[in-house]
Scaffold this active site. Structure first.
Site, short mmCIF file in Angstrom:
data_model
loop_
_atom_site.label_atom_id
_atom_site.label_comp_id
_atom_site.label_asym_id
_atom_site.label_seq_id
_atom_site.Cartn_x
_atom_site.Cartn_y
_atom_site.Cartn_z
N ASN A 1 0.88 -1.17 0.00
CA ASN A 1 0.00 0.00 0.00
C ASN A 1 0.92 1.23 0.00
O ASN A 1 1.43 1.63 1.04
CB ASN A 1 -0.89 -0.05 1.25
N ARG B 1 -2.42 -2.08 -3.61
CA ARG B 1 -3.62 -1.28 -3.44
C ARG B 1 -3.50 -0.06 -4.38
O ARG B 1 -2.50 0.64 -4.36
CB ARG B 1 -3.73 -0.80 -2.00
N HIS C 1 -12.92 3.05 -0.46
CA HIS C 1 -13.00 2.00 0.58
C HIS C 1 -13.71 0.75 0.06
O HIS C 1 -14.23 -0.04 0.84
CB HIS C 1 -13.80 2.48 1.82
N ARG D 1 -11.83 15.91 7.38
CA ARG D 1 -12.56 16.26 6.13
C ARG D 1 -14.00 16.64 6.46
O ARG D 1 -14.64 16.03 7.30
CB ARG D 1 -12.56 15.08 5.17
N GLU E 1 -8.47 -5.29 4.63
CA GLU E 1 -8.26 -5.01 3.20
C GLU E 1 -7.07 -5.78 2.65
O GLU E 1 -7.08 -6.21 1.49
CB GLU E 1 -8.08 -3.50 3.01
#
Ligand code: AMP
Length: 398
Positions: free
Chosen positions: A7, A90, A179, A240, A383
């Site tokens: 990743n 990823r 996601h 965010r 993941e």
């Protein structure tokens, strides 16, 4: 097969080596501050953890160092790098091109490059990781697993924005969602915990971490999700802002004389839980401050849970019913308070949390925490395992 899962971020690379058949993590770690002062590798292998502080100039040096420690006589997971059967990467944005994981070819690399305008911060870093891995492990099969792929099943009425159609045609401005790997994993896992076929279930998955998104999963397919063109839309997050009247950024530019870059920074890095509370972007800090009576921390928590609740209602309506609600990621897995407040007053939908089960399900535990008609579950996300599984599946077909 031993799969190396990578990743790659702009200044970091997270990795795991997973022995896929037994679903066993053989080693994992993180290279931080690539190209910056204080770069280092944190590695956990067979013999425990080691931290290596040395200059790591770029992704190529990062991968070289990772491979050195993966085949280290004490800390390693393999005798030599060649024991690694394949590499799974990823990749954040696959645009409209990728609806599943793919073997990385020159053409795939070109397509990931073409998606850079859609993810200018992430895709270049993901590409740097792919190119560095190809350089250090030449000839090794590699697979790209996209964050956006799972959401490619969304119908146009949920992914289109009501802006002039030619902007979609020319610039591909639409909702993509992110996601996806996590939503895919936890929805499948929840079906298996419930002992029911995924294809029969209407499910809402809530990935509540530093970044956060929810997904309406109908019969195993994503039909809507809260993140949009970028990961800024939807729930509000650590830093965010989430959903916002689109006139607000324009007002910030006009009234505060902020540049587009400054507005971007404000909405991505200074907003969310940090912006509202003025304390922290970390849920643990906010829960602690609210407990001590801090009103803005309490407001931040209330706003957070209210937003999750609104999307639960919206997605139950979008799917015409609901069988299961799944919480995952740092907050979803560990905050009984946010789970409780998000579900408060939803008995009319059949959602009823069992207080005792809710409080007992934390720290990586999976389980059912409801007593109503709709099953509410906590499922720790994984993941990396999805990336390793997809990689093995694609590579074993070669
Ligand atoms: P993630 O991005 O999935 O690692 O999630 C990070 C978020 O999970 C942060 O906001 C953390 O504060 C939150 N988190 C982790 N542990 C807990 C906990 N025990 N209680 C509440 N929030 C937590």
């Amino acid at each position: 097969m031993k799969v190396l899962v990578l990743n790659s971020g702009s200044s970091s690379v997270k990795y795991q080596v997973i022995e896929v058949e037994g679903e066993k993590v053989l080693a994992k770690g993180l290279v931080e501050r690539i190209g910056l002062e204080g770069s280092r590798l944190k590695h956990r292998g067979a013999q425990g953890e080691i931290v290596v502080e040395e200059e790591i100039k770029n992704h190529s040096e990062a991968i070289e160092l990772i491979l050195k420690y993966l085949s280290h006589p004490e800390y390693g997971a393999v005798k030599e790098p060649d024991e690694i059967g394949a590499v799974g990467h990823r990749v954040v944005h696959g645009g409209e091109k990728f609806s599943g994981s793919v073997l990385i070819t020159d053409e795939v690399i070109q397509s990931i490059r073409e998606c850079i305008p859609l993810a200018p911060l992430h895709n270049p870093a993901n590409l740097a990781g792919i190119l560095a891995a190809q350089e250090k492990l030449p000839g090794k099969p590699m697979v790209a697993v996209f964050d956006t792929a799972f959401h490619q099943t969304m119908p146009p009425h949920s992914y289109m924005y009501a802006i002039p159609y030619h902007i979609y045609q020319e610039r591909r401005v639409r909702r993509y969602g992110f996601h996806g790997t996590s939503h895919r994993y936890v929805s499948a896992r929840a079906a298996s915990i419930l002992g029911r076929p995924l294809q029969e279930l209407k499910m809402i998955t809530a990935h509540l971490g530093n970044g956060a998104s929810m997904c309406a999963v109908k019969e195993g397919k994503s039909v809507d999700t809260t993140m949009g063109y970028t990961p800024l839309e939807g729930l509000y997050m650590g830093t965010r802002c989430g959903d916002l009247d689109p006139a607000v950024p324009l007002a910030l530019q006009n009234q505060l004389r902020l540049t587009p870059q400054e507005v971007d920074h404000l909405l991505n890095k200074k907003s969310g839980m940090l912006g509202v509370s003025g304390i922290s972007s970390d849920m643990r800090d906010l829960e602690e401050a609210a407990e001590k009576g801090n009103p803005r921390a309490e407001l931040a928590l209330r706003m957070y849970a209210y937003k999750v609740k609104k999307y639960i209602g919206a997605y139950a309506a979008a799917m015409g019913g609901l069988d299961a609600l799944v919480f995952t990621a740092g907050i979803g897995e560990n905050s009984p308070l946010i789970r409780e407040w998000s579900c408060e007053g939803l008995e009319f939908l059949g959602i009823e949390i069992d207080d005792e089960l809710n409080r007992a399900t934390i720290r990586g535990k999976e389980g059912i925490i409801s007593k109503g008609k709709v099953k509410v579950l906590v499922v720790p996300t994984n993941e990396e395992l999805v990336i390793a599984r997809d990689t093995m599946e694609i590579v074993s077909r070669l």
